[in-house]
Write a protein that holds these residues in place. Sequence first.
Motif, PDB file in Angstrom:
ATOM      1  N   SER A   1       8.917   3.371   0.907  1.00 38.08           N
ATOM      2  CA  SER A   1      10.021   3.826   1.812  1.00 38.08           C
ATOM      3  C   SER A   1      11.413   3.328   1.153  1.00 38.08           C
ATOM      4  O   SER A   1      11.409   2.839  -0.094  1.00 38.08           O
TER       5      SER A   1
ATOM      6  N   GLU B   1       1.520   3.478   1.911  1.00 37.16           N
ATOM      7  CA  GLU B   1       2.264   3.683   3.359  1.00 37.16           C
ATOM      8  C   GLU B   1       3.558   2.870   3.382  1.00 37.16           C
ATOM      9  O   GLU B   1       4.316   3.099   4.516  1.00 37.16           O
ATOM     10  N   ASP B   2       3.600   1.931   2.698  1.00 40.33           N
ATOM     11  CA  ASP B   2       4.721   1.021   2.696  1.00 40.33           C
ATOM     12  C   ASP B   2       6.033   1.517   1.844  1.00 40.33           C
ATOM     13  O   ASP B   2       6.946   1.288   1.820  1.00 40.33           O
TER      14      ASP B   2
ATOM     15  N   HIS C   1       0.666  -1.035   0.115  1.00 39.34           N
ATOM     16  CA  HIS C   1       0.031   0.002   0.064  1.00 39.34           C
ATOM     17  C   HIS C   1       0.889   1.066  -0.081  1.00 39.34           C
ATOM     18  O   HIS C   1       2.256   1.238   0.400  1.00 39.34           O
TER      19      HIS C   1
END
Lengths: 112, 116
Positions: free
Chosen positions: B90, B87-88, B85
């Motif tokens: 990184s 928010e992953d 998603h």
Amino acid sequence: DQQVKQNSPSLSVQEGRISILNCDYTNSMFDYFLWYKKYPAEGPTFLISISSIKDKNEDGRFTVFLNKSAKHLSLHIVPSQPGDSAVYFCAATLTSYGKLTFGQGTILTVHP
Amino acid sequence: GAVVSQHPSWVICKSGTSVKIECRSLDFQATTMFWYRQFPKQSLMLMATSNEGSKATYEQGVEKDKFLINHASLTLSTLTVTSAHPEDSSFYICSALLAVSTDTQYFGPGTRLTVL
């Protein structure tokens, strides 16, 4: 709980002068300390380390000092060069434990 | 010596897909590898410890069913981000211990994951 702290988020130094990066820790069990240098979008590069049985370790322009009573270590870079500009992380661990606990990092900028 | 590689160096994927990141120690055998993630302007956060031939040990708050780690050989560990998603998104970095007797970790170059 931040067990390893680098209280200075940034440091600016003139080329040729000394850069001193500081690191404090709270866990007295830590017995091995390391410094890493990191450029954006790259993995950290190992610089120098020190065992708790020593109070100083030197490698070329880099010297790490350890003050166990104060739970404080510092990295000295002499003379500083523009290529040293990067983020510097200190890390601590217990021998043979494996896991590293990192500080927040300090951005070093060396001006020509 | 002590070179660690990661592949891919960057990946863009759609939400809901899975992404596999490889970490290899090129010139030494690493019985222990670590996986970290770093958010912008933050420190490296340890996600899990990977030991060859055994299950990974995850840090508190890291979902082991979402971040699958496999350490099938002494030179390869993989991290699979399942059902990714946004928010992953990184920067994921692996590291390897040069030897059992040392505590110096050598890091890979990192993988930038962007989930759309």
